[in-house]
Design a protein around this motif. Structure first.
Motif, PDB file in Angstrom:
ATOM      1  N   GLU A 276      -3.946 -10.216  -3.023  1.00 17.42           N
ATOM      2  CA  GLU A 276      -5.278  -9.616  -2.899  1.00 17.42           C
ATOM      3  C   GLU A 276      -5.195  -8.095  -2.883  1.00 17.42           C
ATOM      4  O   GLU A 276      -5.995  -7.405  -3.525  1.00 17.42           O
ATOM      5  CB  GLU A 276      -5.959 -10.125  -1.629  1.00 17.42           C
ATOM      6  CG  GLU A 276      -6.360 -11.606  -1.689  1.00 17.42           C
ATOM      7  CD  GLU A 276      -7.115 -12.036  -0.455  1.00 17.42           C
ATOM      8  OE1 GLU A 276      -7.359 -11.178   0.436  1.00 17.42           O
ATOM      9  OE2 GLU A 276      -7.456 -13.232  -0.364  1.00 17.42           O
ATOM     10  N   VAL A 277      -4.225  -7.558  -2.138  1.00 18.81           N
ATOM     11  CA  VAL A 277      -4.083  -6.102  -2.055  1.00 18.81           C
ATOM     12  C   VAL A 277      -3.761  -5.511  -3.430  1.00 18.81           C
ATOM     13  O   VAL A 277      -4.422  -4.584  -3.909  1.00 18.81           O
ATOM     14  CB  VAL A 277      -2.979  -5.724  -1.047  1.00 18.81           C
ATOM     15  CG1 VAL A 277      -2.705  -4.224  -1.098  1.00 18.81           C
ATOM     16  CG2 VAL A 277      -3.383  -6.133   0.359  1.00 18.81           C
TER      17      VAL A 277
ATOM     18  N   ARG B  92       0.840  -1.202   0.000  1.00 17.89           N
ATOM     19  CA  ARG B  92       0.000   0.000   0.000  1.00 17.89           C
ATOM     20  C   ARG B  92       0.875   1.251   0.000  1.00 17.89           C
ATOM     21  O   ARG B  92       0.584   2.233  -0.687  1.00 17.89           O
ATOM     22  CB  ARG B  92      -0.929  -0.016   1.207  1.00 17.89           C
ATOM     23  CG  ARG B  92      -1.941  -1.166   1.222  1.00 17.89           C
ATOM     24  CD  ARG B  92      -2.879  -1.066   2.431  1.00 17.89           C
ATOM     25  NE  ARG B  92      -3.776  -2.205   2.482  1.00 17.89           N
ATOM     26  CZ  ARG B  92      -3.550  -3.310   3.201  1.00 17.89           C
ATOM     27  NH1 ARG B  92      -2.449  -3.406   3.924  1.00 17.89           N
ATOM     28  NH2 ARG B  92      -4.411  -4.305   3.204  1.00 17.89           N
TER      29      ARG B  92
ATOM     30  N   ALA C 163      -7.952   0.847   0.361  1.00 21.95           N
ATOM     31  CA  ALA C 163      -9.278   0.438   0.835  1.00 21.95           C
ATOM     32  C   ALA C 163      -9.350  -1.052   1.158  1.00 21.95           C
ATOM     33  O   ALA C 163     -10.369  -1.523   1.664  1.00 21.95           O
ATOM     34  CB  ALA C 163     -10.331   0.786  -0.213  1.00 21.95           C
ATOM     35  N   THR C 164      -8.285  -1.802   0.859  1.00 29.20           N
ATOM     36  CA  THR C 164      -8.296  -3.243   1.118  1.00 29.20           C
ATOM     37  C   THR C 164      -7.916  -3.539   2.550  1.00 29.20           C
ATOM     38  O   THR C 164      -7.329  -2.712   3.248  1.00 29.20           O
ATOM     39  CB  THR C 164      -7.321  -3.980   0.187  1.00 29.20           C
ATOM     40  OG1 THR C 164      -5.984  -3.521   0.457  1.00 29.20           O
ATOM     41  CG2 THR C 164      -7.657  -3.738  -1.269  1.00 29.20           C
ATOM     42  N   GLU C 165      -8.256  -4.750   2.980  1.00 29.35           N
ATOM     43  CA  GLU C 165      -7.851  -5.249   4.298  1.00 29.35           C
ATOM     44  C   GLU C 165      -7.093  -6.553   4.095  1.00 29.35           C
ATOM     45  O   GLU C 165      -7.124  -7.150   3.030  1.00 29.35           O
ATOM     46  CB  GLU C 165      -9.069  -5.465   5.190  1.00 29.35           C
ATOM     47  CG  GLU C 165      -9.854  -4.183   5.477  1.00 29.35           C
ATOM     48  CD  GLU C 165     -11.070  -4.432   6.349  1.00 29.35           C
ATOM     49  OE1 GLU C 165     -11.340  -5.606   6.665  1.00 29.35           O
ATOM     50  OE2 GLU C 165     -11.747  -3.449   6.707  1.00 29.35           O
ATOM     51  N   GLY C 166      -6.428  -6.997   5.142  1.00 30.89           N
ATOM     52  CA  GLY C 166      -5.713  -8.256   5.054  1.00 30.89           C
ATOM     53  C   GLY C 166      -4.263  -8.078   4.663  1.00 30.89           C
ATOM     54  O   GLY C 166      -3.796  -6.964   4.383  1.00 30.89           O
ATOM     55  N   THR C 167      -3.536  -9.192   4.615  1.00 32.16           N
ATOM     56  CA  THR C 167      -2.092  -9.152   4.380  1.00 32.16           C
ATOM     57  C   THR C 167      -1.659 -10.006   3.195  1.00 32.16           C
ATOM     58  O   THR C 167      -0.469 -10.243   3.016  1.00 32.16           O
ATOM     59  CB  THR C 167      -1.343  -9.634   5.632  1.00 32.16           C
ATOM     60  OG1 THR C 167      -1.779 -10.959   5.966  1.00 32.16           O
ATOM     61  CG2 THR C 167      -1.596  -8.712   6.813  1.00 32.16           C
TER      62      THR C 167
END
Length: 327
Positions: free
Chosen positions: A57-58, A2, A49-53
């Motif tokens: 996916e990000v 990010r 705006a994404t979540e997680g690691t």
């Protein structure tokens, strides 16, 4: 990841006016900096705006958003790069040297295949050099998941990319005549430098950028001295089968130039369709749109006049005025 995209957005905001000033290939329309900035900003916003690691996916969310909203040749190729880069990182919570080399290699293949007529001396050459540089340096460092191998891969990618940018001036006649490096290549170098900076804390020195022909802030606005660009740039997204996509690419090649087609998202096995991002330069936009609508209903259609705007009057961060209209 990010932070990488956020830093890349900032870097392009700071240098977009100079990228516009040396944008003379494939057409001298003076908007490479603007297009890259807009597309990277969309990607950075989606990533934030994404979540997680999960890195895949990000960056996957960022790549999909960029593909849907990409502007211009350079923005579209960046979106293709990011989407392919993300796919190689799926399922991984941490970047490593081997992963970086693999992701750059995958992005290189995807970017070259997205264009109907890929040309060296452009973003493509810079991406290819970065992929080779990362793989070579990572291999020499042990090709493992250590921080040492990651640093080596990042250093190798950035050093090779910088060398490739310098080399672009001698690879394309129009660049050699104007004595400038390729604008899109410099833009990708800034993106890769932002990645190195996000991971290691330092990217590329401003002195190295100032050494690039035509890129110094005091250099003239070279785009303004080029012949007036003519035609219209069409961008859209459309759902097609692989066969229809191949047919559309062939027909667009016949009526236009700078054709880029790349899938957006996963293939729908049940429907036999995939979303495609389409980019083309044409002299008759109505005829081209008729060809596109002959195989499906396009979405997010944007038409941009291929003409260079006046040089920005302000300093870094000023953008060329966009002349866009939607249908």
């Amino acid at each position: 990841m990010r932070r990488w995209l956020g830093d890349a957005e900032t870097a392009l905001a700071n240098h977009s006016d100079r990228l516009n000033a040396i944008n003379i290939f494939p057409v001298a329309d003076g908007d490479t900096g603007t297009n890259l900035y807009h597309t990277v900003r969309v990607a950075a916003t989606a990533a934030a705006a994404t979540e997680g690691t999960d890195l895949g996916e990000v960056l996957g969310a960022a790549g999909q958003a960029a593909m849907e909203e990409a502007w211009g040749n350079s923005g579209t190729l960046f979106a293709v790069f990011l989407d392919a880069f993300a796919a190689a990182l799926a399922g991984h919570p941490r970047l490593s040297g081997p992963l970086l080399a693999r992701a750059l290699h995958r992005a290189q293949i995807r970017a070259w295949s997205a264009l109907s007529e890929p040309v060296g001396g452009t973003m493509l050459s810079v991406l290819e050099a970065a992929a080779d540089g990362a793989a070579s340096a990572c291999g020499a460092a042990g090709n493992d998941d250590s921080n040492v191998a990651l640093r080596a891969a990042l250093d190798g990618a950035l050093e090779a990319a910088a060398g490739a940018v310098v080399a672009t001036e001698g690879q394309l006649g129009v660049l050699a005549s104007a004595r400038v490096v390729d604008a899109g290549g410099v833009g990708l170098l800034l993106v890769l430098a932002a990645l190195r900076g996000a991971v290691l804390g330092d990217g590329i020195a401003e002195e190295a950028l100032e050494a690039l022909h035509g890129f110094r802030i005091q250099d003239p606005y070279i785009t303004a001295d080029q012949p007036e660009a003519e035609g219209v740039e069409i961008m859209c997204t459309i759902q097609l089968s692989p066969l229809d996509a191949a047919s559309l690419r062939q027909r667009l090649d016949e009526v236009g130039e700078s054709v880029i087609m790349s899938p957006v998202g996963a293939f729908d096995d049940a429907a036999g369709l995939c979303r495609w991002r389409v980019h083309v330069h044409v002299t008759d936009p109505d005829a081209a749109l008729e060809l596109i609508r002959g195989v499906g209903e396009p979405e997010r259609v944007a038409l941009t006049e291929l003409r260079s705007e006046d040089a920005p009057a302000g300093g870094a961060g000023d953008f060329a005025q966009e002349n866009r209209r939607a249908r």
